[in-house]
Enzyme design. Structure first.
Site, PDB file in Angstrom:
ATOM      1  N   GLY A  29       0.793  -1.176  -0.016  1.00 28.27           N
ATOM      2  CA  GLY A  29      -0.011  -0.034   0.119  1.00 28.27           C
ATOM      3  C   GLY A  29       0.867   1.151  -0.064  1.00 28.27           C
ATOM      4  N   THR A  31       0.879   3.331   2.035  1.00 25.97           N
ATOM      5  CA  THR A  31       1.715   4.025   3.315  1.00 25.97           C
ATOM      6  C   THR A  31       2.764   3.235   3.819  1.00 25.97           C
ATOM      7  OG1 THR A  31      -0.672   4.608   4.258  1.00 25.97           O
ATOM      8  CG2 THR A  31       1.065   4.742   5.898  1.00 25.97           C
ATOM      9  N   GLY A  85      -0.028  -1.339   6.102  1.00 25.63           N
ATOM     10  CA  GLY A  85      -1.013  -0.484   6.131  1.00 25.63           C
ATOM     11  C   GLY A  85      -2.381  -1.060   6.569  1.00 25.63           C
ATOM     12  N   GLU A 106      -1.394 -10.851   2.764  1.00 25.66           N
ATOM     13  CA  GLU A 106      -1.179 -10.057   4.070  1.00 25.66           C
ATOM     14  C   GLU A 106      -1.380 -10.751   5.196  1.00 25.66           C
ATOM     15  OE1 GLU A 106      -1.667  -5.568   2.184  1.00 25.66           O
ATOM     16  OE2 GLU A 106      -3.407  -6.567   2.802  1.00 25.66           O
TER      17      GLU A 106
END
Ligand code: 5RP
Length: 229
Positions: A29, A31, A85, A106
């Site tokens: 992501g 961030t 994130g 993830e």
């Protein structure tokens, strides 16, 4: 302060959780991108010795670009920490993830990690999960049937995520169904279990009881929130 600056502040601050010799899960992501860039700098210029495990093809490519040594999760005894994130987090640190369609990898990586550190800006903090459409990875086989079953379980509209006009394919070759529940997910564990009981559901973007720390950047600075504070 603009959102990009907040993302960078949170992403860079998370590097404090990485120590020499660690095996580190690398999230996906815009961030955590800043975490990966900073870890690459630390590896290349400050002698930091880590092994990374990426949670998506995009993150693998970025980590390779910035020179972080990578390994397969299967070849490691486990991970010391994953930094990732989130799309939303609630007061109990339950998460909605999958805005970048990487939720399956993830979650596998998060479950293999001793600690999960989440990087976020203030827009991600909510009282009740669900304003962000809940991403659900589903099989291409009979996806329309699975979509209808999800609508019936959640009692809300579900849309199939598209990319360039076609149904999106995840890194695992599946589709993403986004459930528009609204801010109503007060029992994320029960919802996750009900959705996972559907045969066509591969994984649900609810990350329950995984996150230990949230690094939250807001206009008043960067706060480190620990679970249970
Ligand atoms: C990808 C994710 C991301 O971590 C989540 O969507 C947050 O992304 P960003 O930092 O770009 O807002 O779950 O699947």
């Amino acid at each position: 302060m603009d959102v990009e600056t907040l993302k960078k502040e949170a992403g860079v601050a998370a590097c404090a959780y990485v120590r020499d010799g660690m095996n580190v899960g690398l999230g996906t992501g815009s961030t955590v991108k800043y975490t990966i860039l900073e870890l690459g700098r630390l590896v290349q210029h400050e002698g930091l010795n880590i092994v990374g495990v990426p949670t998506s093809i995009a993150t693998r490519d970025l980590a390779n670009e910035v020179g972080i040594p990578l390994a397969d999760l299967d070849d490691l005894p486990g991970l010391d920490v994953v930094i990732d994130g989130t799309d939303e987090f609630d007061p109990a640190f339950q998460l909605i993830k999958g805005g970048g369609a990487a939720l399956l990898r993830e979650k596998v990586v998060a479950q293999a990690s001793k600690r999960m550190v989440v990087v976020a800006d203030e827009r991600k903090k909510v009282d009740v999960l669900g304003a962000f459409p809940l991403p659900i990875e589903i099989t291409p086989f009979s996806y329309g049937t699975t979509k209808r079953q999800i609508e019936s379980v959640l009692g809300c509209k579900v849309s199939m995520r598209k990319h360039d006009g076609e149904l999106l394919r995840t890194d695992n070759g599946n589709h993403i169904a986004d459930a528009h529940a609204g801010p109503t997910i007060t029992e994320p564990e029960a919802i996750e279990a009900r959705l996972l009981s559907l045969a066509g559901v591969v994984q649900v973007g609810l990350f329950n009881n995984m996150c230990d720390v949230v690094i939250l950047a807001s206009s008043s600075g960067v706060a480190v929130l620990e679970k249970g504070d």
